[in-house]
Scaffold this motif. Sequence first.
Motif, PDB file in Angstrom:
ATOM      1  N   GLU A  14      40.158  49.444  23.412  1.00 21.95           N
ATOM      2  CA  GLU A  14      40.223  47.852  23.913  1.00 21.95           C
ATOM      3  C   GLU A  14      41.192  48.329  24.863  1.00 21.95           C
ATOM      4  N   LEU A  15      41.516  49.665  25.404  1.00 18.58           N
ATOM      5  CA  LEU A  15      42.054  49.540  26.368  1.00 18.58           C
ATOM      6  C   LEU A  15      40.887  49.476  27.846  1.00 18.58           C
ATOM      7  N   PHE A  16      40.042  50.262  27.260  1.00 16.75           N
ATOM      8  CA  PHE A  16      38.795  50.459  28.207  1.00 16.75           C
ATOM      9  C   PHE A  16      38.114  49.126  28.370  1.00 16.75           C
ATOM     10  N   ASP A  17      38.176  47.976  26.928  1.00 15.20           N
ATOM     11  CA  ASP A  17      37.375  46.983  27.254  1.00 15.20           C
ATOM     12  C   ASP A  17      38.297  45.772  28.255  1.00 15.20           C
ATOM     13  N   GLY A  18      39.714  46.211  28.418  1.00 15.61           N
ATOM     14  CA  GLY A  18      41.146  45.587  28.751  1.00 15.61           C
ATOM     15  C   GLY A  18      41.099  45.713  30.381  1.00 15.61           C
ATOM     16  N   GLN A  19      41.004  46.966  29.990  1.00 14.68           N
ATOM     17  CA  GLN A  19      40.183  47.505  31.493  1.00 14.68           C
ATOM     18  C   GLN A  19      38.898  46.928  32.914  1.00 14.68           C
ATOM     19  N   LEU A  20      37.786  46.631  31.537  1.00 15.15           N
ATOM     20  CA  LEU A  20      37.311  46.284  33.072  1.00 15.15           C
ATOM     21  C   LEU A  20      36.679  45.218  32.719  1.00 15.15           C
ATOM     22  N   GLU A  21      37.669  44.142  31.794  1.00 19.50           N
ATOM     23  CA  GLU A  21      37.881  42.704  32.066  1.00 19.50           C
ATOM     24  C   GLU A  21      38.034  42.555  33.301  1.00 19.50           C
ATOM     25  N   MET A  22      39.360  43.108  33.489  1.00 14.47           N
ATOM     26  CA  MET A  22      39.730  43.173  34.249  1.00 14.47           C
ATOM     27  C   MET A  22      39.375  43.237  35.668  1.00 14.47           C
ATOM     28  N   LEU A  23      39.282  44.042  35.427  1.00  7.93           N
ATOM     29  CA  LEU A  23      38.001  45.173  36.836  1.00  7.93           C
ATOM     30  C   LEU A  23      36.747  43.851  36.908  1.00  7.93           C
ATOM     31  N   ARG A  24      36.021  42.968  36.051  1.00  5.26           N
ATOM     32  CA  ARG A  24      35.156  42.005  36.470  1.00  5.26           C
ATOM     33  C   ARG A  24      36.014  40.715  36.686  1.00  5.26           C
ATOM     34  N   VAL A  25      36.978  40.877  36.606  1.00  5.17           N
ATOM     35  CA  VAL A  25      37.064  39.565  37.051  1.00  5.17           C
ATOM     36  C   VAL A  25      38.178  39.505  38.555  1.00  5.17           C
ATOM     37  N   LEU A  26      38.702  40.603  38.325  1.00  2.00           N
ATOM     38  CA  LEU A  26      39.318  40.955  39.917  1.00  2.00           C
ATOM     39  C   LEU A  26      37.894  40.807  41.158  1.00  2.00           C
ATOM     40  N   ALA A  27      36.722  42.062  40.662  1.00  2.00           N
ATOM     41  CA  ALA A  27      35.270  41.730  41.017  1.00  2.00           C
ATOM     42  C   ALA A  27      35.320  40.032  41.820  1.00  2.00           C
ATOM     43  N   ASP A  28      35.363  39.326  40.303  1.00  2.00           N
ATOM     44  CA  ASP A  28      34.692  37.833  41.017  1.00  2.00           C
ATOM     45  C   ASP A  28      35.895  37.816  41.607  1.00  2.00           C
ATOM     46  N   ILE A  29      37.183  37.948  41.702  1.00  2.00           N
ATOM     47  CA  ILE A  29      37.552  37.071  42.500  1.00  2.00           C
ATOM     48  C   ILE A  29      36.927  37.259  44.219  1.00  2.00           C
ATOM     49  N   PHE A  30      36.882  38.658  45.086  1.00  2.00           N
ATOM     50  CA  PHE A  30      36.149  38.860  45.624  1.00  2.00           C
ATOM     51  C   PHE A  30      35.085  38.867  45.654  1.00  2.00           C
ATOM     52  N   GLN A  31      34.161  37.885  45.336  1.00  2.00           N
ATOM     53  CA  GLN A  31      32.755  37.240  45.471  1.00  2.00           C
ATOM     54  C   GLN A  31      32.823  36.006  45.627  1.00  2.00           C
ATOM     55  N   THR A  32      34.213  35.021  44.738  1.00  2.00           N
ATOM     56  CA  THR A  32      34.180  34.022  44.883  1.00  2.00           C
ATOM     57  C   THR A  32      35.355  32.940  45.939  1.00  2.00           C
ATOM     58  N   ASP A  33      36.470  33.888  45.927  1.00  2.00           N
ATOM     59  CA  ASP A  33      37.890  33.548  45.971  1.00  2.00           C
ATOM     60  C   ASP A  33      37.955  32.356  45.298  1.00  2.00           C
ATOM     61  N   ASN A  34      38.083  32.278  44.294  1.00  2.00           N
ATOM     62  CA  ASN A  34      38.395  31.470  43.201  1.00  2.00           C
ATOM     63  C   ASN A  34      39.983  31.194  42.235  1.00  2.00           C
ATOM     64  N   GLU A  35      40.503  29.909  42.488  1.00  2.00           N
ATOM     65  CA  GLU A  35      41.834  30.161  42.942  1.00  2.00           C
ATOM     66  C   GLU A  35      42.347  30.131  41.256  1.00  2.00           C
ATOM     67  N   MET A  36      41.789  29.552  39.787  1.00  2.00           N
ATOM     68  CA  MET A  36      41.496  29.598  38.605  1.00  2.00           C
ATOM     69  C   MET A  36      41.558  30.854  38.112  1.00  2.00           C
ATOM     70  N   LEU A  37      40.287  31.614  39.126  1.00  2.00           N
ATOM     71  CA  LEU A  37      40.841  33.800  38.379  1.00  2.00           C
ATOM     72  C   LEU A  37      41.610  34.224  38.874  1.00  2.00           C
ATOM     73  N   LYS A  38      42.513  33.747  40.444  1.00  2.00           N
ATOM     74  CA  LYS A  38      43.428  34.384  40.777  1.00  2.00           C
ATOM     75  C   LYS A  38      44.824  34.196  39.084  1.00  2.00           C
ATOM     76  N   THR A  39      44.603  33.100  39.163  1.00  2.00           N
ATOM     77  CA  THR A  39      45.119  32.014  38.021  1.00  2.00           C
ATOM     78  C   THR A  39      45.345  32.952  36.762  1.00  2.00           C
ATOM     79  N   PHE A  40      44.932  33.244  36.541  1.00  2.00           N
ATOM     80  CA  PHE A  40      43.911  33.919  35.317  1.00  2.00           C
ATOM     81  C   PHE A  40      44.476  35.338  35.014  1.00  2.00           C
ATOM     82  N   LEU A  41      44.334  35.740  36.130  1.00  2.00           N
ATOM     83  CA  LEU A  41      44.881  36.811  36.240  1.00  2.00           C
ATOM     84  C   LEU A  41      46.335  37.156  36.498  1.00  2.00           C
ATOM     85  N   ARG A  42      46.511  36.511  37.493  1.00  2.00           N
ATOM     86  CA  ARG A  42      48.136  36.926  37.367  1.00  2.00           C
ATOM     87  C   ARG A  42      49.153  36.442  36.761  1.00  2.00           C
ATOM     88  N   GLN A  43      48.362  35.195  36.190  1.00  2.00           N
ATOM     89  CA  GLN A  43      49.346  35.366  34.115  1.00  2.00           C
ATOM     90  C   GLN A  43      49.141  35.575  33.103  1.00  2.00           C
TER      91      GLN A  43
END
Length: 210
Positions: A120-149
């Motif tokens: 479950e920890l590995f799954d959580g890590q991967l989801e978080m890293l993939r969201v962060l990778a999407d942020i670097f690609q899209t600069d999406n504010e909703m993803l930043k808020t999702f990751l941060r909050q």
Amino acid sequence: MMTTRSVKEQLGLFNGVMTNLIIMVEKACSAFNRQRTADLDEMLHHQKIVADEIALLSNSLDELLFEEQGPGREFCLKLESVLAHVQLMAEDIGEMIPVLSKQIRQGIPFSQRGIAQTNELFDGQLEMLRVLADIFQTDNEMLKTFLRQEKGPSLCQLCIDFATAHEARLIEGLCLPHAAPIFLTMLDAVRNMARHGMEVAHLLMLEQRS
């Protein structure tokens, strides 16, 4: 004022690092579940690639900082802070290599609950890293808020909950003492990685860049 295109171009500089960090966690998960040290060798290989990419990225940001003026220069300074957090995330992920190596080479068993929680920890890590990778690609504010909050705090809380449950298993004799430091080191690595990921999202939010 920086254009949207230039912002995305600069954020895109992080894509290679993020891709290899994701691969490292995937290999960690495979090593744990298949008990294969070959996966850890792959992790070490990608760890070196990440280190090289971070060095190149640092040089690129230094060049951009020299060229940019005004708001563009301020954003470059912000990206240098982002890079510092990404580098620390890479170190957190790298800390899993020696403990997984010890677990595999010494055949240290985990309880069924411990195995499930580690995955479950590995799954959580991967989801978080993939969201962060999407942020670097899209600069999406909703993803930043999702990751941060949401995602970041929930992953940190998961680590706390698992540490508490692990202590109970240890007291009840359901977990071997030899497995305890390995599992706890994994928890610390994931929690620290999540905290740095949250800081990256925070630094990249529009209100933090203005």
